[in-house]
Design a protein around this motif. Structure first.
Motif, PDB file in Angstrom:
ATOM      1  N   LEU A   4     -12.976 -59.857-114.941  1.00  0.00           N
ATOM      2  CA  LEU A   4     -13.309 -60.504-116.222  1.00  0.00           C
ATOM      3  C   LEU A   4     -12.094 -61.494-116.783  1.00  0.00           C
ATOM      4  O   LEU A   4     -11.013 -60.778-116.793  1.00  0.00           O
ATOM      5  N   GLU A   6     -11.196 -64.068-119.940  1.00  0.00           N
ATOM      6  CA  GLU A   6     -11.457 -64.590-120.945  1.00  0.00           C
ATOM      7  C   GLU A   6     -10.818 -66.160-121.075  1.00  0.00           C
ATOM      8  O   GLU A   6      -9.783 -66.179-120.539  1.00  0.00           O
ATOM      9  N   CYS A  22     -16.020 -65.705-121.502  1.00  0.00           N
ATOM     10  CA  CYS A  22     -15.703 -64.446-120.603  1.00  0.00           C
ATOM     11  C   CYS A  22     -16.486 -64.534-119.153  1.00  0.00           C
ATOM     12  O   CYS A  22     -17.643 -64.328-119.073  1.00  0.00           O
ATOM     13  N   MET A  34     -22.230 -55.658-121.995  1.00  0.00           N
ATOM     14  CA  MET A  34     -20.943 -56.216-122.140  1.00  0.00           C
ATOM     15  C   MET A  34     -20.537 -56.415-123.945  1.00  0.00           C
ATOM     16  O   MET A  34     -21.761 -56.446-124.466  1.00  0.00           O
ATOM     17  N   TRP A  36     -17.457 -57.579-126.721  1.00  0.00           N
ATOM     18  CA  TRP A  36     -16.058 -58.316-127.181  1.00  0.00           C
ATOM     19  C   TRP A  36     -15.453 -57.304-128.283  1.00  0.00           C
ATOM     20  O   TRP A  36     -16.103 -56.775-128.875  1.00  0.00           O
ATOM     21  N   ILE A  70     -22.887 -63.585-130.282  1.00  0.00           N
ATOM     22  CA  ILE A  70     -22.617 -63.307-128.695  1.00  0.00           C
ATOM     23  C   ILE A  70     -23.893 -63.572-127.835  1.00  0.00           C
ATOM     24  O   ILE A  70     -24.887 -63.610-128.250  1.00  0.00           O
ATOM     25  N   ARG A  72     -24.959 -64.715-123.446  1.00  0.00           N
ATOM     26  CA  ARG A  72     -24.639 -64.769-122.092  1.00  0.00           C
ATOM     27  C   ARG A  72     -25.535 -65.705-121.184  1.00  0.00           C
ATOM     28  O   ARG A  72     -26.645 -65.627-121.721  1.00  0.00           O
ATOM     29  N   LEU A  79     -20.085 -64.544-120.261  1.00  0.00           N
ATOM     30  CA  LEU A  79     -20.297 -63.855-121.589  1.00  0.00           C
ATOM     31  C   LEU A  79     -19.661 -65.094-122.841  1.00  0.00           C
ATOM     32  O   LEU A  79     -18.612 -65.359-122.548  1.00  0.00           O
ATOM     33  N   CYS A  96     -12.795 -59.140-123.532  1.00  0.00           N
ATOM     34  CA  CYS A  96     -14.228 -58.930-123.143  1.00  0.00           C
ATOM     35  C   CYS A  96     -14.250 -57.623-122.366  1.00  0.00           C
ATOM     36  O   CYS A  96     -13.209 -57.214-121.544  1.00  0.00           O
TER      37      CYS A  96
END
Length: 130
Positions: A4, A6, A22, A34, A36, A70, A72, A79, A96
């Motif tokens: 991952l 960010e 992310c 997933m 944050w 949020i 994705r 993300l 993330c």
């Protein structure tokens, strides 16, 4: 393994906006949800928002409801966290995280503290000036 990464952090004035990203790579098929998290100086890590792998279910901490979104993009394995109306209290390193646990794990006390996350990014710093 899942990696991952960010990006998108930086310095912004109070009232401004930022979008964090992310990017996930590797064995992403193992991920079920997933989220944050953030950690401000001298404070414990806290959940900010979470999303199911399908993107159909989301969770927000009370402190960011109505200000953060949020999302994705499954095609890009990415993300996002769209942050608006930022305040100095939002200053933190944002991380993330991904879990093989179901989305419901993010609603538990342990999940909201970051336990049970299988993968973490290295974080991106968000600084909000007054």
């Amino acid at each position: 393994q899942v990696q991952l990464v960010e990006s998108g952090g930086g310095l912004v004035q109070a009232g401004g906006s930022l979008r964090l990203s992310c990017a996930a790579s590797g064995r992403t098929v193992s991920i079920n949800a997933m989220g944050w998290f953030r950690q401000a100086p001298g404070k414990e890590r806290e959940i900010v928002a979470a999303i199911s792998w399908s993107g159909g279910i989301t969770y927000y901490a009370d402190s960011v409801k109505g200000r953060f979104t949020i999302s994705r993009d499954n095609a890009k394995n990415t993300l996002y966290l769209q942050m608006s109306s930022l305040t100095p209290e939002d200053t933190a390193v944002y991380y993330c995280a991904a879990t093989r646990n179901g989305f419901g794990w993010f609603k538990t006390d342990r999940g909201q503290a970051g336990a049970g996350m299988d993968y973490w990014g290295k974080g991106t710093l968000v600084t909000v000036s007054s």
